[in-house]
Design an enzyme around this catalytic site. Structure first.
Site, PDB file in Angstrom:
ATOM      1  N   HIS A 126    -110.663  66.405 -17.211  1.00 60.10           N
ATOM      2  CA  HIS A 126    -111.974  66.431 -17.181  1.00 60.10           C
ATOM      3  C   HIS A 126    -112.468  64.947 -17.052  1.00 60.10           C
ATOM      4  CE1 HIS A 126    -116.178  66.870 -18.921  1.00 60.10           C
ATOM      5  NE2 HIS A 126    -115.839  68.076 -18.594  1.00 60.10           N
ATOM      6  N   ASP A 203    -106.776  65.880 -25.433  1.00 58.95           N
ATOM      7  CA  ASP A 203    -108.076  66.607 -25.325  1.00 58.95           C
ATOM      8  C   ASP A 203    -107.820  68.062 -25.614  1.00 58.95           C
ATOM      9  OD1 ASP A 203    -110.204  67.602 -24.612  1.00 58.95           O
ATOM     10  OD2 ASP A 203    -110.426  66.742 -22.736  1.00 58.95           O
ATOM     11  N   GLN A 206    -110.612  72.647 -24.661  1.00 62.38           N
ATOM     12  CA  GLN A 206    -110.224  73.926 -24.305  1.00 62.38           C
ATOM     13  C   GLN A 206    -109.417  74.593 -25.072  1.00 62.38           C
ATOM     14  OE1 GLN A 206    -112.470  75.510 -22.416  1.00 62.38           O
ATOM     15  NE2 GLN A 206    -113.773  73.865 -21.341  1.00 62.38           N
ATOM     16  N   LYS A 229    -118.049  74.361 -28.139  1.00 60.36           N
ATOM     17  CA  LYS A 229    -117.062  75.126 -27.241  1.00 60.36           C
ATOM     18  C   LYS A 229    -116.084  76.162 -28.392  1.00 60.36           C
ATOM     19  CE  LYS A 229    -116.457  71.866 -23.849  1.00 60.36           C
ATOM     20  NZ  LYS A 229    -117.091  72.236 -22.515  1.00 60.36           N
ATOM     21  N   CYS A 367    -116.656  69.247 -13.259  1.00 60.60           N
ATOM     22  CA  CYS A 367    -116.422  67.726 -14.134  1.00 60.60           C
ATOM     23  C   CYS A 367    -115.006  67.445 -13.842  1.00 60.60           C
ATOM     24  CB  CYS A 367    -116.943  67.532 -15.492  1.00 60.60           C
ATOM     25  SG  CYS A 367    -118.791  67.902 -15.726  1.00 60.60           S
TER      26      CYS A 367
HETATM   27  N1  PMP Z   1    -112.565  67.954 -21.918  1.00 61.18           N
HETATM   28  C1  PMP Z   1    -112.284  69.025 -21.398  1.00 61.18           C
HETATM   29  C2  PMP Z   1    -111.271  69.638 -21.191  1.00 61.18           C
HETATM   30  C3  PMP Z   1    -113.676  69.872 -21.314  1.00 61.18           C
HETATM   31  O1  PMP Z   1    -113.607  71.270 -20.775  1.00 61.18           O
HETATM   32  C4  PMP Z   1    -114.964  69.212 -21.571  1.00 61.18           C
HETATM   33  C5  PMP Z   1    -116.270  70.193 -21.525  1.00 61.18           C
HETATM   34  N2  PMP Z   1    -116.292  70.811 -20.546  1.00 61.18           N
HETATM   35  C6  PMP Z   1    -114.818  67.857 -22.040  1.00 61.18           C
HETATM   36  C7  PMP Z   1    -113.592  67.220 -22.160  1.00 61.18           C
HETATM   37  C8  PMP Z   1    -115.982  67.294 -22.403  1.00 61.18           C
HETATM   38  O2  PMP Z   1    -116.735  68.145 -23.613  1.00 61.18           O
HETATM   39  P1  PMP Z   1    -118.169  67.609 -24.096  1.00 61.18           P
HETATM   40  O3  PMP Z   1    -118.972  67.532 -22.904  1.00 61.18           O
HETATM   41  O4  PMP Z   1    -118.239  68.686 -25.144  1.00 61.18           O
HETATM   42  O5  PMP Z   1    -118.160  66.348 -24.604  1.00 61.18           O
END
Ligand code: PMP
Length: 408
Positions: A126, A203, A206, A229, A367
């Protein structure tokens, strides 16, 4: 309780938003990888904190301040238990996954890296796990190396091993891809990296809502995730770090709470975890996150995983019967995230038309533009499931896609 005992009809009643209608149609919410809906228990907890114990924490001697401080610190212990950390001081509350990665990227690179040192990422990250490192590349001159993924959307250990060099300072990768759904073999990856004395950041944005994770068993050095999430409120997340690492890293932001003593000549910093929590923390968010974790634990993460696995299999099989269907991410080990394209239909058109049917899916690059570049596409449609979704909702998605496909 086992998975078959999950009374989904009743469980859905915990989520007020799920009974809404959109354009006169029942809402079918399939955008859970972007954010999950909140159970009433979490919503009530936010109300309860503001209604009964609200006061700024830590420095207050008065009653309310003590209650609010206790609630915040209790939530830290709940997170510690949920991810199996050795100490609650290894749990840092941040604004979310993005905030956590920015903290590590800045504090780690500033203190542990020199120009030419290398950080390894993967091609399925991401943007939150790319851009903070690029900022450090520009400030510190660290180099970024990128592990590719296979056609199935998997990371191969040998590809990681090939990139590790004597200059490698950290490997930072996602547990589960928010586009492909791939569950990366992080235990094996961490073992491999540690053979070369390379620390690993996971990370878990997910993964932490889908499967039980024990940071001590995994032996990861850092792990990051977002409350929103995992059925908790927005605006708060977690950085887990091994105490030995957190002790070594300098503070990220300066301000109140994170200091031991301040004079204009010299400031000394507070102990863990406060060293990394400058300013008034989101004690309402942390308390509500604790409630979300209790909600998950009550259902049972194993039951959640089994149900979501079943929904994923059901949805994948049905989707594959649609002519022109292309699913991106076909690993055997997947979280309930399905990215797809249908014939030449633009994802945006599909998303817009599904929306008119009450079906919320996400479209675009999610993203993860470098991932899209690797696939040679601009974007996908993404349906991401949670335990509260149903087979009937998946049937409605399939019917919706078929209806849209006929129009093109
Ligand atoms: N890493 C991953 C794998 C994600 O899916 C996301 C959110 N789509 C993020 C980071 C960023 O998370 P946040 O916007 O809650 O900081």
């Amino acid at each position: 309780m086992d998975e078959s005992d999950l009374d989904i009809k009743n469980i859905r009643k915990d989520f007020p938003i799920l009974s809404q209608e959109v354009y006169g149609k029942p809402l079918i919410y399939l955008d859970n990888a972007a954010t999950t809906q909140k159970p009433i228990q979490v919503i009530r907890k936010i109300d309860e904190v503001y209604s009964t114990i609200n006061a700024n924490i830590h420095r207050g001697v008065h009653h309310l301040s003590q209650l609010a401080t206790e609630a915040h610190e209790e939530a830290r212990k709940t997170v510690q238990r949920y991810i199996g950390a050795a100490h609650s001081r290894e749990i840092i509350f941040t604004s979310g996954t993005t905030g956590s990665i920015n903290l590590v990227a800045s504090s780690f690179c500033r203190s542990q890296c020199k120009a030419g040192d290398e950080i390894i990422l993967t091609a399925m990250e991401h943007h939150a796990n790319i851009v903070p490192w690029q900022i450090q590349r520009d400030i510190m001159g660290v180099q970024l190396k990128v592990v590719p993924f296979t056609e199935k959307g998997e990371i191969r250990l040998e590809d990681i091993e090939e990139l590790i060099s004597s200059k490698t300072k950290l490997l930072s990768l996602t547990h589960v891809s928010n586009v492909l759904g791939t569950v990366n073999p992080v235990a094996d990856i961490i073992r491999l990296a540690h053979n070369y004395n390379v620390p690993v950041l996971i990370d878990a944005a997910q993964s932490v809502q889908h499967e039980a994770i024990n940071v001590q068993a995994l032996d990861c050095d850092f792990m990051v995730f977002s409350s929103h999430k995992m059925y908790g409120p927005t605006g708060i997340g977690v950085l887990y770090g091994k105490e030995t690492w957190l002790d070594k890293l300098p503070p990220y932001q300066g301000g109140g709470e994170m200091i031991a003593h301040v004079s204009f000549e010299k400031t000394t910093f507070n102990e863990l975890p406060f060293k990394f929590e400058a300013g008034t923390p989101d004690y309402v968010g942390s308390t509500a996150l604790g409630e979300a974790i209790r909600y998950i634990e009550n259902l049972g993460l194993n039951n959640i995983r089994k149900r979501e696995d079943r929904l994923l299999r059901y949805a994948t099989e049905k989707l594959l019967q649609i002519p022109g269907m292309q699913i991106f991410g076909t690993s055997d080990k997947k979280a309930p995230v399905i990215s797809f394209l249908v014939g030449g239909i633009h994802p945006y058109d599909m998303g817009m038309l599904l929306d008119r049917l009450g079906i919320a899916v996400r479209t675009g690059h999610h993203c993860a533009q470098p991932l899209m570049d690797a696939l040679g596409i601009e974007g996908t449609i993404r349906a991401s499931l949670a335990f509260y979704n149903t087979e009937e909702e998946i049937d409605a998605l399939i019917a919706g896609i078929e209806r849209v496909a006929k129009m093109f």
